[in-house]
Design a protein around this motif. Structure first.
Motif, PDB file in Angstrom:
ATOM      1  N   MET A   1       0.851  -1.171   0.000  1.00  0.00           N
ATOM      2  CA  MET A   1       0.000   0.000   0.000  1.00  0.00           C
ATOM      3  C   MET A   1       0.898   1.236   0.000  1.00  0.00           C
ATOM      4  N   THR A   2       0.446   2.249  -0.687  1.00  0.00           N
ATOM      5  CA  THR A   2       1.204   3.483  -0.757  1.00  0.00           C
ATOM      6  C   THR A   2       0.539   4.552   0.116  1.00  0.00           C
ATOM      7  N   THR A   3       1.264   5.614   0.373  1.00  0.00           N
ATOM      8  CA  THR A   3       0.767   6.674   1.259  1.00  0.00           C
ATOM      9  C   THR A   3       0.486   7.926   0.458  1.00  0.00           C
ATOM     10  N   MET A   4      -0.584   8.617   0.834  1.00  0.00           N
ATOM     11  CA  MET A   4      -0.922   9.897   0.233  1.00  0.00           C
ATOM     12  C   MET A   4      -1.245  10.856   1.367  1.00  0.00           C
ATOM     13  N   ASN A   5      -0.640  11.999   1.359  1.00  0.00           N
ATOM     14  CA  ASN A   5      -0.926  13.012   2.366  1.00  0.00           C
ATOM     15  C   ASN A   5      -1.852  14.059   1.769  1.00  0.00           C
ATOM     16  N   ILE A   6      -2.866  14.444   2.523  1.00  0.00           N
ATOM     17  CA  ILE A   6      -3.777  15.486   2.050  1.00  0.00           C
ATOM     18  C   ILE A   6      -3.887  16.572   3.113  1.00  0.00           C
ATOM     19  N   SER A   7      -4.178  17.770   2.649  1.00  0.00           N
ATOM     20  CA  SER A   7      -4.388  18.892   3.560  1.00  0.00           C
ATOM     21  C   SER A   7      -5.869  19.217   3.589  1.00  0.00           C
ATOM     22  N   LEU A   8      -6.398  19.385   4.782  1.00  0.00           N
ATOM     23  CA  LEU A   8      -7.811  19.708   4.956  1.00  0.00           C
ATOM     24  C   LEU A   8      -7.957  20.935   5.837  1.00  0.00           C
ATOM     25  N   PRO A   9      -8.968  21.751   5.558  1.00  0.00           N
ATOM     26  CA  PRO A   9      -9.266  22.811   6.516  1.00  0.00           C
ATOM     27  C   PRO A   9      -9.734  22.173   7.829  1.00  0.00           C
ATOM     28  N   GLU A  10      -9.588  22.864   8.902  1.00  0.00           N
ATOM     29  CA  GLU A  10      -9.937  22.324  10.223  1.00  0.00           C
ATOM     30  C   GLU A  10     -11.369  21.803  10.274  1.00  0.00           C
ATOM     31  N   SER A  11     -12.292  22.505   9.610  1.00  0.00           N
ATOM     32  CA  SER A  11     -13.700  22.077   9.648  1.00  0.00           C
ATOM     33  C   SER A  11     -13.879  20.699   8.991  1.00  0.00           C
ATOM     34  N   LEU A  12     -13.172  20.442   7.877  1.00  0.00           N
ATOM     35  CA  LEU A  12     -13.282  19.129   7.238  1.00  0.00           C
ATOM     36  C   LEU A  12     -12.583  18.056   8.058  1.00  0.00           C
ATOM     37  N   LYS A  13     -11.454  18.370   8.637  1.00  0.00           N
ATOM     38  CA  LYS A  13     -10.768  17.404   9.491  1.00  0.00           C
ATOM     39  C   LYS A  13     -11.657  17.021  10.669  1.00  0.00           C
ATOM     40  N   ALA A  14     -12.315  18.003  11.276  1.00  0.00           N
ATOM     41  CA  ALA A  14     -13.227  17.724  12.393  1.00  0.00           C
ATOM     42  C   ALA A  14     -14.368  16.823  11.934  1.00  0.00           C
ATOM     43  N   PHE A  15     -14.882  17.072  10.729  1.00  0.00           N
ATOM     44  CA  PHE A  15     -15.955  16.236  10.194  1.00  0.00           C
ATOM     45  C   PHE A  15     -15.476  14.802  10.002  1.00  0.00           C
ATOM     46  N   VAL A  16     -14.300  14.628   9.413  1.00  0.00           N
ATOM     47  CA  VAL A  16     -13.738  13.287   9.206  1.00  0.00           C
ATOM     48  C   VAL A  16     -13.549  12.585  10.541  1.00  0.00           C
ATOM     49  N   ASP A  17     -12.972  13.284  11.501  1.00  0.00           N
ATOM     50  CA  ASP A  17     -12.751  12.690  12.827  1.00  0.00           C
ATOM     51  C   ASP A  17     -14.074  12.250  13.457  1.00  0.00           C
ATOM     52  N   GLU A  18     -15.105  13.059  13.285  1.00  0.00           N
ATOM     53  CA  GLU A  18     -16.425  12.711  13.839  1.00  0.00           C
ATOM     54  C   GLU A  18     -16.982  11.466  13.149  1.00  0.00           C
ATOM     55  N   GLN A  19     -16.842  11.379  11.817  1.00  0.00           N
ATOM     56  CA  GLN A  19     -17.323  10.203  11.087  1.00  0.00           C
ATOM     57  C   GLN A  19     -16.592   8.945  11.526  1.00  0.00           C
ATOM     58  N   VAL A  20     -15.294   9.066  11.742  1.00  0.00           N
ATOM     59  CA  VAL A  20     -14.501   7.916  12.187  1.00  0.00           C
ATOM     60  C   VAL A  20     -15.011   7.429  13.536  1.00  0.00           C
TER      61      VAL A  20
END
Length: 87
Positions: A1-20
């Motif tokens: 598997m390969t790695t990909m880094n992405i940048s998110l605004p804080e609001s999207l990161k918070a949304f992703v964390d909540e979904q997780v």
């Protein structure tokens, strides 16, 4: 598997964390992979629909057609194989 880094605004990161947390994903990577798979499925379905919409019309199908299709699938399943596309 390969790695990909992405940048998110804080609001999207918070949304992703909540979904997780709330949807049972182990990591944000699992969540993002699932989103990508769903998008791939959506694009495949869209392409199939467009292909079907641009194809020549065929004869209407009736109950007998579906009965024959069901029987083909059942008999193939009993034989332990995969159904062919010829039904």
């Amino acid at each position: 598997m390969t790695t990909m880094n992405i940048s998110l605004p804080e609001s999207l990161k918070a949304f992703v964390d909540e979904q997780v947390r709330h949807r049972g994903y182990g990591t944000s990577s699992e969540y993002v992979r699932e989103l990508i798979r769903r998008d791939q499925d959506r694009l495949r379905l869209r392409n199939l629909l467009l292909t079907g919409a641009s194809s020549a019309p065929s004869a209407p199908v009736n109950e007998a057609y579906f009965d024959g299709l069901r029987e083909h699938v059942r008999s193939t399943a009993r034989a332990g194989g995969k159904p062919s596309r010829k039904a």
